[in-house]
Write an enzyme that holds these catalytic residues in place. Structure first.
Site, mmCIF file in Angstrom:
data_model
loop_
_atom_site.group_PDB
_atom_site.id
_atom_site.type_symbol
_atom_site.label_atom_id
_atom_site.label_comp_id
_atom_site.label_asym_id
_atom_site.label_seq_id
_atom_site.Cartn_x
_atom_site.Cartn_y
_atom_site.Cartn_z
ATOM 1 N N CYS A 82 -22.378 27.137 -27.768
ATOM 2 C CA CYS A 82 -21.826 26.934 -26.432
ATOM 3 C C CYS A 82 -22.094 28.160 -25.541
ATOM 4 C CB CYS A 82 -20.340 26.584 -26.512
ATOM 5 S SG CYS A 82 -19.688 25.879 -24.977
ATOM 6 N N HIS A 192 -20.579 21.712 -29.630
ATOM 7 C CA HIS A 192 -19.707 22.379 -30.605
ATOM 8 C C HIS A 192 -19.851 21.693 -31.961
ATOM 9 C CE1 HIS A 192 -17.317 25.049 -27.974
ATOM 10 N NE2 HIS A 192 -17.580 24.139 -27.062
ATOM 11 N N GLU A 194 -18.529 22.512 -34.711
ATOM 12 C CA GLU A 194 -17.238 22.515 -35.402
ATOM 13 C C GLU A 194 -16.325 21.387 -34.930
ATOM 14 O OE1 GLU A 194 -16.361 24.880 -31.718
ATOM 15 O OE2 GLU A 194 -18.068 24.502 -33.030
#
Length: 214
Positions: A82, A192, A194
């Site tokens: 990001c 992202h 995650e």
């Protein structure tokens, strides 16, 4: 055992990234740190980030992490996420114009106002939510990930690499923009991983196995 250092410069979803990396490879040693020595000793480095680029660059300088970051980016498998992707370029037009790290030629620009989807419906800024990612190069981090897989995005600015060869994937909003960059031992994603469920974990697992020298 693979050792991974996550840059802690006060910005980013550090706990969730560490947890996702540990889930991707339970045998990995994952450390969230602002200790330059620990970053130098780690075999791999993750550079996350959320928020404004001005604050990112200021915090890296304030915590004296810039030398360790540049050294890691020159010598280790390195993943930017990001804002950590945007900071790798030369400059960003955010905050009135900010010089960035200059590790990948290019700049960061804001999505223009008035975007509309193919049906004519207005698109919101920031670009937030799930969107399809289309790899444009064959890279080890895409192994086992189907083209067009959905990843999770939250951003108002995006990267414009100066060299087409550094572009690793695109996403449409509504025109294609750089969703991932690849430059030598650097790989960076605007989304992202995650927060991207199974495909995000697969990308992180691929990163933990990636050998840029091959």
């Amino acid at each position: 055992m693979c050792s991974v250092a996550i840059f802690d410069y006060g910005m980013g979803n550090l706990h969730s990234i560490a947890k996702a990396l540990q889930h991707a490879d339970p045998g990995a040693s994952v450390t969230v740190t602002d200790d330059p020595g620990a970053i130098r000793r780690a075999q791999r480095v993750v550079f996350p980030g959320v928020g404004a680029i001005r604050d990112c660059m200021a915090m890296l300088d304030q915590r004296r992490l810039l030398p360790a970051l540049h050294q890691a980016a020159a010598s280790k498998p390195f993943l930017g996420i990001c804002l950590g992707m945007q900071a790798l370029l030369e400059e960003s037009e955010e905050n009135g114009g900010i010089r960035c790290l200059g590790l990948i030629p290019g700049r960061v620009v804001r999505f223009p106002e008035g975007l509309r989807d193919p049906a004519g419906q207005p698109l919101k800024i920031p670009h937030m939510g799930w969107n399809r990612v289309q790899p444009v190069i064959d890279h080890p981090l895409w192994q086992g990930i189907e083209p067009g897989s959905r990843f999770y995005f939250v951003h108002s600015y995006y990267a414009e690499p100066a060299q087409r060869r550094d572009l690793a994937a695109t996403t449409d909003y509504p025109a294609p923009f750089a969703a991932a960059l690849a430059h030598d031992n650097l790989f960076a994603v605007q989304f992202h991983p995650e927060k991207s469920q199974a495909v995000g974990l697969r990308l992180l697992a691929n990163f933990l196995r990636w050998d840029p020298a091959r």
